[in-house]
Each structure stands twice: as C-alpha cells, then as structure tokens.
Enzyme design. Structure first.
Site, mmCIF file in Angstrom:
data_model
loop_
_atom_site.group_PDB
_atom_site.id
_atom_site.type_symbol
_atom_site.label_atom_id
_atom_site.label_comp_id
_atom_site.label_asym_id
_atom_site.label_seq_id
_atom_site.Cartn_x
_atom_site.Cartn_y
_atom_site.Cartn_z
ATOM 1 N N ARG A 516 0.832 -1.192 0.000
ATOM 2 C CA ARG A 516 0.000 0.000 0.000
ATOM 3 C C ARG A 516 0.872 1.248 0.000
ATOM 4 O O ARG A 516 1.928 1.286 0.639
ATOM 5 C CB ARG A 516 -0.814 -0.004 1.285
ATOM 6 C CG ARG A 516 -2.122 0.761 1.227
ATOM 7 C CD ARG A 516 -2.695 0.867 2.607
ATOM 8 N NE ARG A 516 -2.919 -0.426 3.219
ATOM 9 C CZ ARG A 516 -4.130 -0.898 3.462
ATOM 10 N NH1 ARG A 516 -5.205 -0.211 3.142
ATOM 11 N NH2 ARG A 516 -4.268 -2.052 4.048
ATOM 12 N N SER A 580 7.999 -4.698 6.537
ATOM 13 C CA SER A 580 7.615 -5.635 7.598
ATOM 14 C C SER A 580 8.466 -6.899 7.643
ATOM 15 O O SER A 580 7.951 -8.035 7.558
ATOM 16 C CB SER A 580 6.150 -6.011 7.434
ATOM 17 O OG SER A 580 5.400 -4.846 7.276
ATOM 18 N N ASP A 634 6.303 -3.062 10.688
ATOM 19 C CA ASP A 634 4.851 -2.836 10.779
ATOM 20 C C ASP A 634 4.354 -2.811 12.231
ATOM 21 O O ASP A 634 3.388 -2.117 12.553
ATOM 22 C CB ASP A 634 4.052 -3.856 9.946
ATOM 23 C CG ASP A 634 4.419 -5.314 10.200
ATOM 24 O OD1 ASP A 634 5.362 -5.558 10.977
ATOM 25 O OD2 ASP A 634 3.763 -6.194 9.611
#
Ligand code: BG6
Ligand code: BG6
Ligand code: GLC
Ligand code: GLC
Length: 914
Positions: A516, A580, A634
């Site tokens: 994203r 992440s 993350d």
C-alpha cells in the site's frame, strides 16, 4: 424384649391391652436399635469405607472417585445446563452464574416406569427429548451449552466426563446400560435426535452435586448426603499427599451386601429385599431410604393384621399390593396432622379404627426412626474418618443434604442429627438442606471442570510465558544476543506521538498481505487532524521471488504512479517506509534486511540496506525525488498509529500473514545501543521464538510438516504455529491425516484436499462464525471436492477451533511475557497499558480477539490492558515517525547552520582579538 406402656388410650379391655402392647412391641422390637448396636453399625460403616478405598470397587461399599478436586470458590461463571436423573423426578435446569450469584430455571419431567425399565436407548432418547423440550422452552436450541449430568447411580469414573454404570439401583433397570459409559449414551441420543448440541463437561452423582450446591453457600460443606428414594454419601477424601483431596462417592447403600448387617436385618427387611429388583444388593439402602420404608411398613402391617392385631385381622388385597404404602404416607402419618391417619388408611382402602391408627403410627415411627439412626451411625463414621484423616481432635463440618425423606419427614432430620452427635462427639456437624437440588451443583462442577482445564492449559502457557521472558532478556544482552532466537532489534523510535507532529508525508507499507502507498497529511488547525489517501498495488509472485533489483524497481514504479496521481511528482515529500521484515538498524533511515520471512524471497536483498536499495531505484528512474526519512517495522507503525489515539500505547503487535511484536524498552536494558536515559522501541521479531529448539515439546507433526515445506525451513517456528499464512495449511494437513484414518469424509481424499494452500486461514474464520459457519463449511468443503456429512462439518469445525485457539493462546503467552517485563521495568504493582494490534487474522476471525484478550488477562492478572485495534494500518504510524525524524533533521539542519555561523563569528572574533 421391649416394654412400653403407650397403648393405654386404646379402646380395649385391660387384659387385651396388655397382650396387644406386648405383641406389637415384640413385632417392632427388632427395629429398635440400642446404642451399642448403632456403635457397631458405625464401626462396620467405617470398616466398609476403608475396605472400599483399598479394594477399589470390589467391596460392598464401592468408594468411587468422582474426579472433583475442589468445592466451588465463587469464581465460577457462565451459563450451564444441568440434567438431573435418578431421584424422584427428572429435572432439566439452566444455571447462570454471575458475580457469586446463581440464577436458575428448571422444568420437571416424569420418567414413566416402562422407560425406566425398558431399553437403554429408549431411556436416553427420552432424556434427549425432554432436553429438547427444555431448550425450546428456554429459547436456547442453538446455544451449544456446556452441560453437567447428575446421574444418581453408581458409576466408575476415569475422568470428570465419563462414567460407566456399575449397576442400576432404586427403580431403574433399563437394559444395555450396565458396563457402558452413560455420557457416551447421552451424546449418542443427542446425535440421533440431530436437533441440538451440548458440550457434556461433567457427570456427577447426586450426592456430589448436592455437596457442591451447598458448598456454594457454605465453604465448610465437604460432605453430600441424599436421604430420598435412595440413600448415599460423598465426601472430600485425602487421596494423596500432593493432590490432597478428591470427592469420593461412597455408595454407602451397599453396606451389608457382604452380610455385615445380617444381625440387624428383620424378616420384614428380608421380604422387601426378596421382592426388589436387585435382591441381595443395596442392603443398607433398603433399611433406610424412601423407596423401601413404605414397603417395610406394609410388611409389618401385613404381619400384624395376619396376627389379628390390626384391622380386625382382615387382610385386604390392597394391603397385599407391593408399593401401595408410599414413604410420603409415612411422613404424613407421623406428622399426625389432625389425626388424618384414618383418612390416609381409608384412601388406601384400609378401614381402620382409631386404635389401628395408633398402631400404624407406631409402626411408621419405628421404621423411620431406625432409618434415621442408621444414617446417623453411618454419618458418624464418615465425619470421624475425615477428622482422623486430618489429624484433628475436633472437626467442624457441614453436610449438604437432599432427598424427600430428609425434607418431608417430620422427625428424620432431628433423629439423624442427634444420632450423629452422640456417636461422633468430637465432631460438630451442621446439616444444610440443599435448596435447589443437585443440578446447581452439577453446573458448578462443570464450571470448575472447565476452569481446571483452563488452569492446566494456563500451566503450559505460564511456562511458555516464562520462557519467552527469558528469551527477551537474552536478545537484549550484548553477549547473549548473537545466539538468541529473539533478535530484539533496536528501532531508534524513542517516543509515542505527542500531538505536535505535522506535515505532508508519503508512507510505503510493504510486507503484509497488501502493498500500500499512502499520503498522510497532518495539520494543526485548532486540533491535530490527519487526512489519508491510499492505494493498493499488486506484488506478483514473480516479483517477490525474483531479484531484489526488480522488487525495488517495482516499488519505485508504484510510488511514481502514486505521486503522479496525487500530482506531487515535482515535490520532494518526506517518506516513511513500513518494511515488515527483520532489519538491523543503527539509525532511523537505514535498515539492513537480516532475512526474508513470510512469502518474500527476492534475491540479493538480505544483508543490504533497503533504504539505499529504494533510493537507488528511484534515482535510476529520475522522474521524481523522495526523501526516505524512516524505515519502520509494521509492529512499530502499528504502535505509533495507536499511540496517536492513546498515549498509553507502548506495545504493537501484528497477527496477520506473519506475527510479531514491538514494545518500549528502557534504554539502559538495551546493550546494543549506547545511552541509559529514556526508552526505545524494540522490534522483538517474536516469530523466531523457538528457532533454537525451545518449542520442540509443543510442536506437532503438522507444524514440522509445514516447516519442511516452507521457503525458510527451521526459521520462524513460532510464526508457523500461529500466523495467518500457515493456519489454514495446518487445518488441511490435520484433515488429510483424519481422512487417511477414516475419521472424516468417509476416508475419501480428493486431489484438492491434497493440494497445498487449498484451505486458507480465511476459511477458518468463516467456519468458526457461528451463524453462517455451517453453510460456509459446506461451500468450502465442496470446493475441496468432498461431500461432507453432518458429522464431518462438526469435526472440521472442531479442528479449526483447536488450531485457532492454540494460536490465540500462544500469542497470549508471548504478549503476557512482554507485559510482565513492562511491569517489572516500571516497578509497579499494577500495570495500566495499551496494546496496539493489527493483522488480518486478528481482525477477521470471529472469536480470536476475545480469546486472546481473555487468555492474556488470565496470565497477567494485575494488569489493566486495553487492546486497541489499528483502524488505519501502519502507514499513519510510519508518517508519525517520519514527522519526528523530519523535525529533528530540520531543526538539526538549522542548528548546524547556526553553529557554523557562530563558529564563523567566533573565528572572526578570534582573529580580530588575537
Ligand atoms: C433432588 C436432587 O433434589 O434430590 C437429585 O436434585 C436427587 O439429584 C434427589 O437425586 C434425591 O431425592 P429424591 O427424594 O428425589 O430421591
Ligand atoms: C496492515 C498494516 O494493516 O496490517 C501492515 O498496515 C501490516 O503494515 C499488516 O503488515 C499485517 O497484517 P496482514 O494480515 O496484512 O499480514
Ligand atoms: C442410590 C444410588 C446412588 C445415589 C442414591 C441417592 O443409592 O446408587 O448413586 O446417590 O441412590 O439418589
Ligand atoms: C514477520 C516479519 C516481521 C513482521 C511480521 C508481521 O514475522 O519478520 O518483521 O513484523 O511478519 O508482518
């Protein structure tokens, strides 16, 4: 010989009176037990209890273990169904325990004689039908309640939820039950009915249920007594030095089955025994309980009538009818209410005179008094045994009591108490009548059993929590870090957002189920507000498994596209990069990838600084510029996102494709970073917990198979047991094994079922949704090519529950380890904190969050934890980190230019002066 002068009222000539008194007295004499005889009965009961404990079931008194280890402690809660079979009535009951209070609803059903003495299947089908009616009545057909089953017959138990019927007693004689587990029989009947489901947690004797019911009111209650249709006692026995106590169902009704009561047994008792459905058995019960006392009285009346001492010697058919004289008449006659005896006799078709009434009352009194005295003698043996077990000179104890004889008879309770007192003078015994029957107790036992199960689980989880805490410390230590499974990576994030952040930022969010890109605008008009726009981009398999250059070119291309769409290609906005994966950092805008995890495996990236790789890819394009100010995991992004709303947030966890946690650690404890003041966020990378073999005890063959088939065998072992990327596959592997063993799908294994990845974690979530779970399960299983039966649905859903429950519990143990550490760091007795959470598994699974919260609260009781779901992903948090970095860099740029000018000024001054 007994001589009394109680018949002076009788309306007969004096010589006749004497003869009558004499004869009636003689008949009743064997019922009048002397103190010595009662002492002997007490001694025999005591010997019977000891023999039963030694011989485990083969002696007259069976002494059956109940697997109930403790009485209630007031912490029991929840809704339970209780079924109560074996007393005068069958009762279905709903019990709701809430804050030391119990609310009860019940309905009574009769069990017809032909069902009591028909086949086992008919009996249990009848029970299932009554339960079905009750659930309808309560509107709880779909509730799948936990249930406790009071089954008031001798059962051999090997666990709290199994009970093999030793032999029927009282009026029951259904075939094919003796030697079988009554819980299985009930389960099968429920299955046959195919209409509702129950989770039968416990099977208990009525004495045990009664003891538990009364112990809820009075903690000194450690004995349960039934004086009703049958008679029996249970008590808390010391089973071994370690485990201390277990409730033992004595089945004291069997005393005398070896002949030990023969000296007090009268010819009338023998007659009653011969006519019973179980001759030779339950001899003590046949002298003392409601089912037989009326019969004994009838035998005596018959004898007296035959001898011409009653009813003018007229033996009627009624008097010859077994069962005609019920125990309730005994109670009524002895209550001597308004001389109603004659009318009772009339009801029975026995036309008696006033004198007859007096004799009948005498007979009833003798029979019931003996019963109460015998129970008192038995009770004296039990309380003395408990007193001696505990090495006490004096014992205070409460007996929970139930049963119609005890409750309805006018003198039984008093005589019982008096006898117990006389025969056990060193014990102070309180008899507490059970108000609500044994159902409440059975429900309590179910609650305790569930708790015990949870406790034993907590035992393992507590262990894991402690191990995890040790691992945290190991990862933080300079010398121990290199060999630690938990890498405990410093993140260079030192504080939670404080509300002063502002600006226009780009956030990249790579590594979860979606890639994203976001634009985050933080402004300060009146109050701080955040505007976000985002777009999801594909990360095709060939890119995440291709070369690192291709991967970062792809990221740069998506970023270019996003900037173009946002019309900001000409600006150089600060960028925060949520990446992440485990990264080694020495500063905020640098992150060396240690190893890929989850699905990613792009070549040439491990060991490299991902900020550099991205900058290189952007530069190579040359169509826009970007200022990557921070790279964050993350978990860190999540903690910061949640920290924006709740300043108390100091832990971030992800339960999604992968799993991980970060938290704020005291800098003085982080050996790898200089400085002792303040705190820094540490990325634990807890997915690697167990990579040093620490979880081998709890890893299953399925976990090992998942690991073998993964892209990183031997790594991220904790993650592979609990996270979304693997849970569906775990379920599939278990189902394949079950199908191979013929336990599901009629043993059929389809190619789809054998295909890796065909069963996804989202399917677990769908199946565990209580409402549409069943139809979803059908759809999902049909896609796997199998034709599932109703049993298959239930098994598949159980497998899903086991796998997802384990995940929530294991994550709870690790999180509890972090919370314990925070508590210790702060040196507080009670920790108040917030945990920010994100990840598809946590968000999508219908029960995961609740289970996790509950388990954490159980593991760290002195904590007020708030679980805060990150609504807007980790991008917002990454922007917050970037804002701080930007401010620091910006202000340090001003500082440096200021310092340079000061320096310049001083050098001028210096030059001028010197
Ligand atoms: C009831 C209990 O109150 O008493 C039953 O709930 C028990 O579990 C019964 O079996 C015993 O008494 P009776 O008189 O019904 O046999
Ligand atoms: C998202 C976060 O909401 O959750 C990501 O923005 C994170 O940063 C992800 O990686 C984790 O969940 P999942 O289920 O997508 O792996
Ligand atoms: C019979 C049963 C026993 C039960 C008692 C009271 O003695 O064998 O299990 O507790 O009746 O109902
Ligand atoms: C994996 C990664 C870790 C990440 C987690 C959740 O465990 O190694 O960095 O936080 O997945 O996405």
């Amino acid at each position: 010989m007994c001589h009394h002068n109680r018949f002076l009222l009788l309306n007969v000539a004096k010589s006749d009176i004497i003869s009558l008194v004499f004869q009636v007295d003689e008949t009743l004499c064997p019922f009048k037990l002397s103190q010595e005889q009662l002492q002997l009965v007490k001694a025999r009961m005591r010997a019977g209890l000891e023999a039963g404990l030694k011989t485990k079931g083969s002696s007259a008194i069976k002494m059956l273990p109940s697997y109930v280890y403790r009485t209630p402690d007031g912490t029991e809660h929840g809704k339970y169904l209780a079924l109560d079979l074996g007393g005068t009535n069958f009762r279905a009951m709903m019990v709701n325990f809430k804050r030391q209070n119990a609310r009860l609803y019940h309905k009574i059903y009769t069990i017809p004689l032909e069902i009591m003495q028909g086949t086992g299947e008919e009996l249990f089908d009848h029970i299932a039908q009554c339960v079905s009616d009750f659930l309808d009545y309560m509107g709880m057909k779909n509730a799948h309640l936990p249930a406790g089953f009071t089954f008031s017959f001798p059962c051999e138990q090997t666990a709290i939820d199994t009970g093999t019927l030793v032999s029927w007693t009282k009026g029951y004689k259904a075939t094919d039950c003796e030697g079988h587990d009554v819980v299985s029989m009930l389960r099968e009947a429920i299955k046959r009915r195919n209409e509702f489901d129950l989770d039968i947690v416990a099977v208990v004797n009525d004495t045990v249920g009664t003891m538990m019911s009364c112990a809820y009111e009075d903690p000194q209650c450690e004995i349960g007594l039934i004086a009703g249709t049958g008679t029996n006692v249970c008590y808390m026995e010391e089973v071994d030095a370690e485990l201390s106590k277990m409730c033992i169902n004595t089945e004291w009704g069997g005393l005398g089955d070896d002949g030990s009561l023969d000296d007090i047994i009268t010819p009338y008792d023998m007659e009653v025994n011969q006519n019973s459905i179980n001759p030779g058995r339950q001899r003590f019960e046949k002298l003392t309980s409601g089912m037989y006392l009326g019969e004994i009285v009838r035998q005596v009346l018959l004898d007296l009538t035959r001898g011409g001492l009653l009813f003018r010697g007229h033996v009627t058919e009624t008097l010859k009818t077994p069962g005609i004289f019920e125990t309730k008449y005994l109670s009524q006659i002895e209550r001597w209410e308004k001389l109603c005896v004659r009318s009772i006799l009339q009801q029975l078709g026995l036309k008696g005179t006033c004198d007859d009434s007096i004799i009948v009352k005498e007979v009833c009194g003798a029979v019931s008094r003996r019963a109460a005295q015998l129970c008192g003698a038995g009770m004296a043996a039990v309380v003395d045994k408990i007193r001696e077990n505990r090495g006490l000179d004096h014992l205070n104890i409460t007996v929970g009591v139930d049963g119609a004889l005890y409750k309805l008879h006018p003198h039984f309770s008093r005589v019982l108490k008096d006898t117990t007192e006389v025969l056990a003078p060193q014990c102070n015994v309180t008899f507490l009548p059970s108000e609500e029957g044994s159902g409440k107790g059975a429900a309590l036992i179910s609650a305790v059993a569930r708790q015990m199960h949870a406790d034993s689980l907590s035992g393992t989880l507590l262990d894991i929590m402690q191990q995890f805490r040790r691992e945290l410390a190991k990862g933080l230590g300079r010398d121990t870090n290199p060999t630690a499974a938990l890498k405990m990576l410093p993140t260079f994030v030192r504080s939670i957002p404080d509300g002063s952040e502002k600006g226009d930022f780009i956030a990249l969010d790579l590594g979860g189920s979606n890639f994203r890109i976001l634009r985050v605008k933080v402004s300060h008009e009146k109050k701080q507000t955040v505007q976000m726009e985002s777009q999801i981009y594909d990360t095709p398999e060939d890119i995440i498994h291709g070369s690192g250059t291709r991967l970062f070119d792809h990221v740069a291309e998506c970023l270019g596209d996003f900037m173009e769409k946002q019309n900001i290609k000409d600006k150089k906005l600060p960028v925060g990069f949520t990446f992440s994966f485990p990264c080694q950092q020495t500063k905020l805008d640098e992150g060396f990838l240690i190893t890929w995890t989850k699905r990613f495996k792009a070549g040439g990236v491990e060991g490299m600084d991902v900020v550099k790789l991205l900058n290189k890819a952007i530069k190579k394009r040359g169509d826009y510029d970007a200022d990557i100010m921070a790279v964050v995991n993350d978990t860190v992004g999540t903690m910061m996102t949640c920290g924006f709303d709740d300043q108390r947030c100091e832990v971030g966890i992800i339960i999604g494709t992968g799993t991980n946690a970060c938290y704020m650690e005291e800098l003085r404890n982080i050996d790898l970073v200089e400085g002792d003041e303040g705190r820094m966020c540490v990325n634990t990378e807890w997915g690697a917990f167990g990579d040093d073999g620490r979880l081998e005890d709890i890893r299953t063959e399925f976990d090992r198979e998942i690991d073998r088939g993964s892209i990183n065998p031997g790594k991220q072992l904790f993650e592979k047991m609990v996270s979304g990327m693997y849970m569906g596959e775990l379920v599939r592997l278990i189902l394949v094994k079950m199908a191979r063993e013929g336990l599901v799908f009629e043993g059929r294994i389809t190619p789809e079922l054998l295909t890796k990845g065909k069963f996804e974690t989202k399917h677990i979530s769908a199946i565990e949704k209580s409402k549409e779970g069943l139809s979803k399960a059908r759809e999902i299983l049909t896609r796997l090519g199998v034709e599932p039966s109703t049993d298959d649905f239930s098994l598949v859903s159980q497998v899903c529950t086991v796998v997802s429950f384990r995940s929530a519990n294991l994550i709870a143990a690790a999180l509890a380890g972090i919370l314990m550490r925070l508590k210790e760091n702060k040196g507080v007795a009670r920790l108040r904190t917030t945990v920010g959470i994100d990840g598809s598994l946590y968000k999508m699974h219908p029960q995961y969050a609740r289970r996790l919260h509950k388990a954490v609260r159980r593991l760290v009781p002195d904590t007020d934890v708030r679980f805060l779901l990150s609504e807007s992903g980790s991008g917002k948090g990454a922007a917050m980190v970037t804002a701080v970095a930007y401010r620091l860099t910006y202000s340090s740029r001003i500082f440096w230019s200021y310092l340079q000018s000061v320096h310049a000024f001083f050098s001028i001054y210096h030059r001028n002066v010197f």
